[in-house]
Design a protein around this motif. Structure first.
Motif, PDB file in Angstrom:
ATOM      1  N   LEU A   1       0.972  -1.362  -0.095  1.00 16.87           N
ATOM      2  CA  LEU A   1       0.121  -0.087  -0.443  1.00 16.87           C
ATOM      3  C   LEU A   1       0.944   1.667   0.103  1.00 16.87           C
ATOM      4  O   LEU A   1       0.360   2.226  -0.757  1.00 16.87           O
ATOM      5  CB  LEU A   1      -0.851   0.227   1.021  1.00 16.87           C
ATOM      6  CG  LEU A   1      -2.021  -0.855   0.902  1.00 16.87           C
ATOM      7  CD1 LEU A   1      -2.764  -0.806   2.307  1.00 16.87           C
ATOM      8  CD2 LEU A   1      -2.949  -0.827   0.547  1.00 16.87           C
ATOM      9  N   MET A   2       1.838   1.445   0.938  1.00 12.72           N
ATOM     10  CA  MET A   2       2.921   2.533   0.200  1.00 12.72           C
ATOM     11  C   MET A   2       3.899   2.676  -0.399  1.00 12.72           C
ATOM     12  O   MET A   2       3.312   3.724  -0.950  1.00 12.72           O
ATOM     13  CB  MET A   2       4.192   2.542   1.609  1.00 12.72           C
ATOM     14  CG  MET A   2       3.697   2.680   3.314  1.00 12.72           C
ATOM     15  SD  MET A   2       2.715   4.179   4.019  1.00 12.72           S
ATOM     16  CE  MET A   2       4.784   5.289   3.689  1.00 12.72           C
ATOM     17  N   ARG A   3       4.301   1.433  -1.199  1.00 10.49           N
ATOM     18  CA  ARG A   3       4.630   1.591  -2.669  1.00 10.49           C
ATOM     19  C   ARG A   3       3.620   2.351  -3.345  1.00 10.49           C
ATOM     20  O   ARG A   3       4.149   3.005  -4.332  1.00 10.49           O
ATOM     21  CB  ARG A   3       5.101   0.685  -2.678  1.00 10.49           C
ATOM     22  CG  ARG A   3       6.741   0.213  -2.078  1.00 10.49           C
ATOM     23  CD  ARG A   3       7.734  -1.264  -2.824  1.00 10.49           C
ATOM     24  NE  ARG A   3       8.630  -1.433  -1.453  1.00 10.49           N
ATOM     25  CZ  ARG A   3       9.491  -0.854  -1.398  1.00 10.49           C
ATOM     26  NH1 ARG A   3       9.726   0.761  -1.589  1.00 10.49           N
ATOM     27  NH2 ARG A   3      10.052  -1.321  -0.618  1.00 10.49           N
ATOM     28  N   LEU A   4       2.616   1.615  -3.250  1.00 13.15           N
ATOM     29  CA  LEU A   4       1.154   2.308  -4.487  1.00 13.15           C
ATOM     30  C   LEU A   4       0.895   3.655  -4.426  1.00 13.15           C
ATOM     31  O   LEU A   4       0.808   3.923  -5.277  1.00 13.15           O
ATOM     32  CB  LEU A   4       0.132   1.351  -4.312  1.00 13.15           C
ATOM     33  CG  LEU A   4       0.396  -0.105  -5.021  1.00 13.15           C
ATOM     34  CD1 LEU A   4      -0.694  -0.903  -4.816  1.00 13.15           C
ATOM     35  CD2 LEU A   4       0.245   0.244  -6.565  1.00 13.15           C
ATOM     36  N   TYR A   5       0.293   4.038  -3.271  1.00 11.24           N
ATOM     37  CA  TYR A   5       1.062   5.345  -2.918  1.00 11.24           C
ATOM     38  C   TYR A   5       1.705   6.046  -3.421  1.00 11.24           C
ATOM     39  O   TYR A   5       1.506   7.539  -3.926  1.00 11.24           O
ATOM     40  CB  TYR A   5       0.471   5.562  -1.179  1.00 11.24           C
ATOM     41  CG  TYR A   5      -0.661   7.025  -0.727  1.00 11.24           C
ATOM     42  CD1 TYR A   5      -0.078   8.028  -1.656  1.00 11.24           C
ATOM     43  CD2 TYR A   5      -1.399   7.015  -0.011  1.00 11.24           C
ATOM     44  CE1 TYR A   5      -1.267   8.488  -1.400  1.00 11.24           C
ATOM     45  CE2 TYR A   5      -2.234   8.064   0.677  1.00 11.24           C
ATOM     46  CZ  TYR A   5      -1.873   9.104  -0.543  1.00 11.24           C
ATOM     47  OH  TYR A   5      -2.442  10.289   0.178  1.00 11.24           O
ATOM     48  N   ALA A   6       3.477   6.054  -3.183  1.00 15.73           N
ATOM     49  CA  ALA A   6       3.966   6.895  -3.108  1.00 15.73           C
ATOM     50  C   ALA A   6       4.340   6.986  -4.974  1.00 15.73           C
ATOM     51  O   ALA A   6       4.512   8.272  -5.094  1.00 15.73           O
ATOM     52  CB  ALA A   6       5.115   6.425  -2.428  1.00 15.73           C
ATOM     53  N   ALA A   7       3.573   5.747  -5.440  1.00 17.86           N
ATOM     54  CA  ALA A   7       4.130   5.434  -7.018  1.00 17.86           C
ATOM     55  C   ALA A   7       2.998   6.865  -7.806  1.00 17.86           C
ATOM     56  O   ALA A   7       3.548   7.412  -8.705  1.00 17.86           O
ATOM     57  CB  ALA A   7       4.607   4.582  -7.236  1.00 17.86           C
ATOM     58  N   ALA A   8       1.893   6.963  -7.123  1.00 13.52           N
ATOM     59  CA  ALA A   8       0.736   7.163  -7.160  1.00 13.52           C
ATOM     60  C   ALA A   8       0.432   8.592  -7.308  1.00 13.52           C
ATOM     61  O   ALA A   8       0.698   9.858  -8.001  1.00 13.52           O
ATOM     62  CB  ALA A   8      -0.642   6.500  -7.207  1.00 13.52           C
ATOM     63  N   ALA A   9       1.909   9.282  -6.387  1.00 14.02           N
ATOM     64  CA  ALA A   9       1.359  10.452  -5.641  1.00 14.02           C
ATOM     65  C   ALA A   9       2.824  10.804  -7.080  1.00 14.02           C
ATOM     66  O   ALA A   9       2.907  11.789  -7.917  1.00 14.02           O
ATOM     67  CB  ALA A   9       2.627  10.591  -3.976  1.00 14.02           C
ATOM     68  N   VAL A  10       3.913  10.077  -7.303  1.00 11.63           N
ATOM     69  CA  VAL A  10       4.908  10.844  -8.275  1.00 11.63           C
ATOM     70  C   VAL A  10       4.606  10.821  -9.493  1.00 11.63           C
ATOM     71  O   VAL A  10       4.826  11.865 -10.590  1.00 11.63           O
ATOM     72  CB  VAL A  10       5.656   9.723  -8.076  1.00 11.63           C
ATOM     73  CG1 VAL A  10       7.218   9.564  -9.330  1.00 11.63           C
ATOM     74  CG2 VAL A  10       6.590   9.347  -7.110  1.00 11.63           C
ATOM     75  N   ALA A  11       3.366  10.035 -10.126  1.00 11.25           N
ATOM     76  CA  ALA A  11       2.812  10.095 -11.903  1.00 11.25           C
ATOM     77  C   ALA A  11       2.208  10.852 -11.457  1.00 11.25           C
ATOM     78  O   ALA A  11       1.574  11.488 -12.742  1.00 11.25           O
ATOM     79  CB  ALA A  11       1.902   8.144 -11.803  1.00 11.25           C
ATOM     80  N   SER A  12       1.793  11.459 -10.498  1.00 10.94           N
ATOM     81  CA  SER A  12       0.919  12.790 -10.593  1.00 10.94           C
ATOM     82  C   SER A  12       1.353  14.019 -10.771  1.00 10.94           C
ATOM     83  O   SER A  12       0.803  14.910 -10.552  1.00 10.94           O
ATOM     84  CB  SER A  12      -0.099  13.070  -9.429  1.00 10.94           C
ATOM     85  OG  SER A  12       0.052  13.120  -8.130  1.00 10.94           O
ATOM     86  N   GLY A  13       2.579  14.143 -10.823  1.00  8.72           N
ATOM     87  CA  GLY A  13       3.603  15.529 -10.713  1.00  8.72           C
ATOM     88  C   GLY A  13       3.897  15.314  -8.950  1.00  8.72           C
ATOM     89  O   GLY A  13       4.542  16.550  -9.105  1.00  8.72           O
ATOM     90  N   SER A  14       3.313  15.114  -8.187  1.00 11.18           N
ATOM     91  CA  SER A  14       3.996  15.427  -6.864  1.00 11.18           C
ATOM     92  C   SER A  14       4.999  14.582  -6.093  1.00 11.18           C
ATOM     93  O   SER A  14       5.780  13.757  -6.843  1.00 11.18           O
ATOM     94  CB  SER A  14       2.840  15.365  -5.959  1.00 11.18           C
ATOM     95  OG  SER A  14       2.672  15.919  -4.359  1.00 11.18           O
TER      96      SER A  14
END
Length: 548
Positions: A374-387
């Motif tokens: 869950l942590m890695r998925l959340y972190a990756a989603a944040a990066v993918a959104s430009g954050s």
């Protein structure tokens, strides 16, 4: 603690200023003298030894940043010379051994709660009115207007009377007398409640349920199901339009998954089935009144502290939060867990850098792997959104000493105490395992508290260093200040002041026990938290896009 500076962990290469320090001041530490190269405001950090460019910064015994440029011994850390860096994480290692706190002081204590048929115990007795989609917000508002004052749940608004008096002065040509109007003299008496055993009827308006993504609508359905199942809720009225993505049938399906033996009164009405707005509202009001009358027959009865489900939240954090308020709340959480109760630690973006510690505390490899995923998925989603998690600290956090996300997270995680992690939940899932639960939510204060109440929290402890005026419609929110100045400046929102830890007058254990004593009083209905008194009923569902 020498009341000027603090080294949190022996491995740390920085000191925390406990008061404002001046450039050139001599600081004695570990047998050596440090000369401050800069003014160091209270809550900020300065280097113990010279740091070269690229050197790692350690706090709480872990990596919280990296030097962008050389920082001399006695030099202050800032966003100009330090950037975010955190330790990576992997598989669970070792068998975690917990040194549980002494619970003798609390083992025979109880709180007065509302016992539900499924075994949960509420700290309050509320009726909910919730729209499945934003199209029904207007109808919810009409029901609210009809019920609140007539049933004695209205909270007088002294500012309304203040404007009335100013208007009278203006009409009579006495605008110069506005200064004589004081809100303190205009408080009106609250009407007596018709249903004395019901703590309130709450209206959870929101702006989702259709449009957006189907995932967001499904998450809303799960959240609403959790609120209906929360032990603080006696029953609920749901208004649906009928054609929206967030179908009431899906919400009912989620509710059955949470609680197959659900027995509360649940009223679900669809406007496209009922016909006119008047027909919908007439039926909704009549059935809600009948349901509330039935719920009023329930009374508070003694319950063991093992029935407490305590949400752990922070907002408006400062450089003292991780030293005083958060570890004190963490100690209270450990007491609850040791007594057989439940604690919920959320805000996954604010667990960045402490993942391995939490992984090692998980009771099984399966739980550890789920948290890691869950942590890695959340972190990756944040990066993918430009954050990214590194962008989590707010301007207020940075101004008051939390200059990297790992620095903020290391202190924020202290709210979770030291007990084993017994379960890991995704957003919209419901707590069913005693012990410390990790719940995937954003770091946004209200999105996180909204989710914890939806996961079954019957009380929430909320730490703040800057002052955050927020609450929850169904779950009491108890505010804990990290410092004396905040408690003195904003006494209307602060319930407990842990600034005594910073001043050296009390320790973490003492403050943690005081916090649990406060929880018991609020859970029993003996006292209202400041958020309850102010009527702070914040409810924001998380759109599953990235929110830090």
């Amino acid at each position: 603690m020498n009341h000027k500076t603090l080294q949190i962990h022996p491995k740390d290469n920085v000191l925390v200023a406990l008061q404002d320090l001046k450039s050139g001041e001599n600081i004695s530490f570990s047998g050596n003298d440090l000369i401050l190269k800069d003014d160091v405001p209270a809550k900020h950090k300065f280097a113990i030894n010279d740091l070269n460019k690229g050197d790692q910064v350690f706090m709480y015994g872990g990596i919280v940043g990296k030097a962008l440029s050389p920082i001399p011994s006695g030099g202050v850390l800032s966003t100009q010379n330090v950037t975010h860096e955190a330790e990576d994480f992997g598989q669970k290692t070792g068998d975690y051994q917990w040194d549980a706190p002494d619970i003798n002081k609390f083992k025979d204590k109880t709180f007065m709660g509302f016992h539900r048929p499924d075994g949960q115990v509420g700290t309050g007795n509320y009726w909910l009115v919730i729209p499945m989609v934003f199209c029904e917000n207007r109808n919810v508002d009409i029901i609210k207007d009809a019920f609140i004052e007539e049933l004695g749940f209205g909270k007088p608004n002294p500012f309304k009377k203040m404007v009335r008096e100013m208007a009278t002065l203006y009409k009579s040509g006495q605008s110069h007398s506005f200064d004589t109007v004081s809100v303190e003299t205009l408080v009106e008496k609250t009407e007596e409640r018709l249903f004395e055993n019901i703590d309130g009827i709450k209206f959870l308006n929101h702006q989702v349920g259709c449009g957006g993504t189907r995932t967001d609508s499904q998450a809303l359905c799960a959240l609403i199901a959790g609120y209906i199942n929360n032990p603080n809720v006696a029953g609920a009225t749901i208004l649906s339009l009928g054609c929206q993505n967030a179908q009431s049938s899906y919400m009912e399906e989620k509710l059955r998954l949470i609680n197959p033996d659900f027995k509360k009164t649940l009223i679900i009405l669809e406007q496209q089935v009922e016909g006119t707005e008047q027909q919908l509202l007439t039926r909704a009001i009549k059935e809600t009144f009948v349901g509330m009358a039935e719920a009023n027959s329930q009374t508070r009865q003694p319950a063991p502290l093992s029935k407490l489900v305590v949400g752990l939240e922070c907002g408006g954090s400062d450089g003292f939060s991780g030293i005083s308020a958060n570890p004190a709340v963490g100690y209270a959480a450990d007491l609850v867990v040791a007594l057989g109760g439940t604690a919920i630690l959320s805000e996954f973006p604010e667990l960045c850098g402490v993942e391995q510690e939490l992984i090692n505390r998980c009771v099984s490899d399966e739980k550890a792997e789920r948290f890691s995923s869950l942590m890695r998925l959340y972190a990756a989603a944040a990066v993918a959104s430009g954050s990214g998690f590194d962008m989590n600290p707010s301007p207020g956090n940075i101004k008051d000493g939390l200059i990297t996300d790992a620095m903020k997270s290391s202190g924020a995680a202290k709210k979770g105490g030291t007990s084993p992690v017994t379960d890991v939940l995704d957003y919209g899932e419901y707590v069913n395992t005693p012990g410390l639960n990790l719940l995937c939510t954003p770091g946004n204060d209200v999105e996180s508290t909204t989710a914890m109440a939806g996961a079954g929290a019957n009380v929430i402890l909320f730490t703040t260093g800057l002052g955050t005026p927020t609450g929850n419609p169904v779950t009491p929110v108890i505010k804990v200040s990290s410092n004396h100045k905040l408690a003195e400046r904003m006494p209307d929102i602060i319930d407990i002041n842990t600034g005594f830890v910073i001043s050296g007058e009390k320790n973490i254990q003492q403050m943690g026990e005081e916090i649990l004593e406060k929880v018991i009083k609020v859970a029993s209905g003996e006292e209202k938290s400041k958020a309850m008194k102010l009527g702070q009923d914040d409810f924001i569902p998380w759109k599953r896009g990235v929110s830090l």
